[in-house]
Design an enzyme around this catalytic site. Structure first.
Site, PDB file in Angstrom:
ATOM      1  N   SER A  24     -22.087  10.283   9.548  1.00 30.25           N
ATOM      2  CA  SER A  24     -23.465  10.106  10.443  1.00 30.25           C
ATOM      3  C   SER A  24     -23.515  10.585  11.825  1.00 30.25           C
ATOM      4  O   SER A  24     -24.396  11.175  12.261  1.00 30.25           O
ATOM      5  CB  SER A  24     -23.684   8.437  10.592  1.00 30.25           C
ATOM      6  OG  SER A  24     -23.983   8.150   9.451  1.00 30.25           O
ATOM      7  N   LYS A  73     -23.717  -5.306   7.851  1.00 33.69           N
ATOM      8  CA  LYS A  73     -25.161  -5.371   7.519  1.00 33.69           C
ATOM      9  C   LYS A  73     -25.767  -6.788   7.491  1.00 33.69           C
ATOM     10  O   LYS A  73     -26.961  -6.948   7.970  1.00 33.69           O
ATOM     11  CB  LYS A  73     -25.311  -4.563   6.481  1.00 33.69           C
ATOM     12  CG  LYS A  73     -24.961  -3.098   6.403  1.00 33.69           C
ATOM     13  CD  LYS A  73     -25.371  -2.431   5.136  1.00 33.69           C
ATOM     14  CE  LYS A  73     -25.246  -0.836   5.290  1.00 33.69           C
ATOM     15  NZ  LYS A  73     -25.651  -0.222   4.042  1.00 33.69           N
ATOM     16  N   GLY A 135     -25.842  -5.077  -5.944  1.00 38.69           N
ATOM     17  CA  GLY A 135     -25.249  -5.146  -4.698  1.00 38.69           C
ATOM     18  C   GLY A 135     -26.148  -4.845  -3.541  1.00 38.69           C
ATOM     19  O   GLY A 135     -27.178  -4.557  -3.681  1.00 38.69           O
ATOM     20  N   TYR A 236     -22.143   9.566  -3.982  1.00 37.91           N
ATOM     21  CA  TYR A 236     -22.274  10.973  -3.953  1.00 37.91           C
ATOM     22  C   TYR A 236     -20.899  11.698  -3.804  1.00 37.91           C
ATOM     23  O   TYR A 236     -20.596  12.853  -3.627  1.00 37.91           O
ATOM     24  CB  TYR A 236     -22.752  11.137  -2.354  1.00 37.91           C
ATOM     25  CG  TYR A 236     -22.384  10.435  -1.302  1.00 37.91           C
ATOM     26  CD1 TYR A 236     -21.245  10.480  -0.580  1.00 37.91           C
ATOM     27  CD2 TYR A 236     -22.858   9.134  -1.269  1.00 37.91           C
ATOM     28  CE1 TYR A 236     -20.927   9.743   0.406  1.00 37.91           C
ATOM     29  CE2 TYR A 236     -22.576   8.414  -0.073  1.00 37.91           C
ATOM     30  CZ  TYR A 236     -21.313   8.476   0.488  1.00 37.91           C
ATOM     31  OH  TYR A 236     -21.281   7.592   1.498  1.00 37.91           O
TER      32      TYR A 236
HETATM   33  P1  NAD Z   1     -21.692  -3.529  -3.393  1.00 35.84           P
HETATM   34  O1  NAD Z   1     -20.000  -3.873  -3.316  1.00 35.84           O
HETATM   35  O2  NAD Z   1     -22.838  -4.263  -2.358  1.00 35.84           O
HETATM   36  O3  NAD Z   1     -22.139  -3.799  -4.890  1.00 35.84           O
HETATM   37  C1  NAD Z   1     -21.405  -3.154  -5.892  1.00 35.84           C
HETATM   38  C2  NAD Z   1     -22.151  -3.140  -7.100  1.00 35.84           C
HETATM   39  O4  NAD Z   1     -21.350  -2.422  -8.258  1.00 35.84           O
HETATM   40  C3  NAD Z   1     -22.652  -4.740  -7.545  1.00 35.84           C
HETATM   41  O5  NAD Z   1     -24.017  -4.466  -8.198  1.00 35.84           O
HETATM   42  C4  NAD Z   1     -21.564  -4.956  -8.511  1.00 35.84           C
HETATM   43  O6  NAD Z   1     -22.092  -5.814  -9.698  1.00 35.84           O
HETATM   44  C5  NAD Z   1     -21.621  -3.615  -9.395  1.00 35.84           C
HETATM   45  N1  NAD Z   1     -20.164  -3.346 -10.133  1.00 35.84           N
HETATM   46  C6  NAD Z   1     -18.929  -3.069  -9.501  1.00 35.84           C
HETATM   47  N2  NAD Z   1     -17.989  -3.109 -10.627  1.00 35.84           N
HETATM   48  C7  NAD Z   1     -18.834  -3.137 -11.635  1.00 35.84           C
HETATM   49  C8  NAD Z   1     -18.450  -2.942 -13.320  1.00 35.84           C
HETATM   50  N3  NAD Z   1     -16.938  -2.946 -13.536  1.00 35.84           N
HETATM   51  N4  NAD Z   1     -19.392  -3.010 -14.006  1.00 35.84           N
HETATM   52  C9  NAD Z   1     -20.647  -3.072 -13.661  1.00 35.84           C
HETATM   53  N5  NAD Z   1     -21.108  -3.366 -12.578  1.00 35.84           N
HETATM   54  C10 NAD Z   1     -20.241  -3.326 -11.287  1.00 35.84           C
HETATM   55  O7  NAD Z   1     -21.631  -1.993  -2.824  1.00 35.84           O
HETATM   56  P2  NAD Z   1     -22.499  -0.994  -2.487  1.00 35.84           P
HETATM   57  O8  NAD Z   1     -22.746  -0.911  -1.076  1.00 35.84           O
HETATM   58  O9  NAD Z   1     -24.085  -1.615  -3.284  1.00 35.84           O
HETATM   59  O10 NAD Z   1     -22.467   0.275  -2.865  1.00 35.84           O
HETATM   60  C11 NAD Z   1     -22.517   0.652  -4.360  1.00 35.84           C
HETATM   61  C12 NAD Z   1     -22.436   2.161  -4.478  1.00 35.84           C
HETATM   62  O11 NAD Z   1     -23.377   2.750  -3.841  1.00 35.84           O
HETATM   63  C13 NAD Z   1     -21.205   2.909  -3.896  1.00 35.84           C
HETATM   64  O12 NAD Z   1     -20.553   3.624  -4.742  1.00 35.84           O
HETATM   65  C14 NAD Z   1     -21.413   3.403  -2.294  1.00 35.84           C
HETATM   66  O13 NAD Z   1     -20.639   4.426  -2.166  1.00 35.84           O
HETATM   67  C15 NAD Z   1     -22.890   3.671  -2.882  1.00 35.84           C
HETATM   68  N6  NAD Z   1     -23.765   3.832  -1.766  1.00 35.84           N
HETATM   69  C16 NAD Z   1     -24.349   4.908  -1.615  1.00 35.84           C
HETATM   70  C17 NAD Z   1     -25.462   5.129  -0.485  1.00 35.84           C
HETATM   71  C18 NAD Z   1     -25.975   6.501  -0.145  1.00 35.84           C
HETATM   72  O14 NAD Z   1     -26.609   6.538   1.004  1.00 35.84           O
HETATM   73  N7  NAD Z   1     -26.130   7.502  -1.207  1.00 35.84           N
HETATM   74  C19 NAD Z   1     -25.576   3.882   0.281  1.00 35.84           C
HETATM   75  C20 NAD Z   1     -25.078   2.829   0.198  1.00 35.84           C
HETATM   76  C21 NAD Z   1     -24.280   2.679  -0.852  1.00 35.84           C
END
Ligand code: NAD
Length: 288
Positions: A24, A73, A135, A236
């Site tokens: 960022s 958040k 999540g 990503y």
């Molecule tokens: P979080 O911890 O809030 O949620 C994780 C999610 O993954 C939950 O829904 C959980 O149930 C699921 N999960 C975890 N292990 C699992 C499994 N073995 N089987 C099935 N589901 C499973 O995390 P988050 O903040 O939502 O992040 C999730 C992903 O999104 C991460 O890889 C993060 O890097 C990515 N992300 C990307 C951006 C972006 O701007 N591109 C923004 C936020 C998060």
């Protein structure tokens, strides 16, 4: 591209822990420089224990605004004076604008995702979506897609702590938008297949497939990958998850989470400056 600090420089930044890895500062500071805006963006490693104190300090110091990331958040949602309609449904914020001491909070993650869909050349308004995960990222994507006019969203989650929270989320979406949201157990493979068959887009918003566990993928049945299905991932790192690789091999159009990241920042940039972030140059420098 010079960047001078003056007596009037407006401070923006990122609160969270950890934050040192964040892209960022690079994208915002490049945007400020390119547009000649007297702003600066810095990172502050602040977890939930000190968030309230930090936010009160930033407010009286008259900062322009700030982003917040994990683990801040949800608490920032509580500390804000006003929250956007999307943030209200999501229950979490990532962008705050300090308007004369009043903290207005937004969630631009879902907006970033929806801009990334358009950027990839797709229009999913009025269509059906199958969303994996419940999540933080999934909640933001689901809410913004619903607000923007996606017709129906089927959320599939394992029965972990996020599942119960998602029961409330789909209820809020159904009450506040015209989208029909439903929640299913990810273990129900028959319903998952039926949902994907009826969807224009399949989105992975879980962390499954993220580095270092790049051999993991939630879709075993490759028959779901028909040619006109869009498959996207919010991950990503790596740029191409196993899910995207499998889908691409079957002829699906795919895109990763990189531009979701870029555009959530672009939306925050607009909230603070009133200007469009110069995304073309920033893409070339940091997102290619
Ligand atoms: P979080 O911890 O809030 O949620 C994780 C999610 O993954 C939950 O829904 C959980 O149930 C699921 N999960 C975890 N292990 C699992 C499994 N073995 N089987 C099935 N589901 C499973 O995390 P988050 O903040 O939502 O992040 C999730 C992903 O999104 C991460 O890889 C993060 O890097 C990515 N992300 C990307 C951006 C972006 O701007 N591109 C923004 C936020 C998060």
């Amino acid at each position: 591209m010079e960047h001078y600090i003056t007596g009037n420089t407006k401070l923006t930044g990122l609160l969270g822990s950890p934050v040192a890895h964040s892209i960022s500062p690079m994208m915002h500071n490049m945007g400020f420089s390119l547009l000649g805006l007297d702003y600066i963006y810095l990172c502050f490693d602040v977890g939930t224990d000190n968030l309230k104190t930090a936010v009160e300090g930033l407010k009286v110091m008259g900062v322009k605004g700030f982003n917040c990331t994990m683990p801040d958040k949800n608490l920032m949602f509580e500390l804000a004076d006003e929250v956007s309609p999307a943030a209200k449904i999501i229950g979490a914020v990532n962008t705050v604008l300090n308007e004369d001491g009043k903290l207005k909070a937004y969630n631009t993650d879902g907006m970033g995702y929806m801009r990334a869909v358009k950027d990839a050349g797709h229009n999913i308004i009025g269509k059906n979506m199958t969303l994996l995960g419940a999540g933080g990222a999934a909640t933001a994507v689901c809410t913004q897609a619903a607000l923007d006019g996606v017709a129906s969203i089927n959320v599939f989650s394992i029965k972990d702590q996020f599942y119960t929270r998602a029961e409330n989320l789909v209820e809020r979406i159904n009450q506040n938008t015209n989208c029909k949201a439903s929640l299913y157990d990810l273990a129900d493979k028959a319903t998952l297949k039926e949902s994907i068959d009826n969807s224009a887009i399949l989105t992975n918003a879980t962390s499954v497939g993220m580095a270092p566990n790049t051999d993991n993928c939630l879709i075993d049945d490759e028959d779901v990958f028909r040619k006109d299905l869009i498959v996207s991932d919010v991950i990503y790192n790596p740029r191409e998850t196993l899910l995207l690789k499998k889908a691409k091999e079957k002829g699906c159009s795919t895109f990763n989470g990189l531009y979701m990241l870029l555009y959530q920042g672009a939306e925050a940039f607009k909230i603070w400056t009133g200007k469009e972030m110069p995304v073309k140059e920033i893409k070339e420098k940091y997102f290619s």
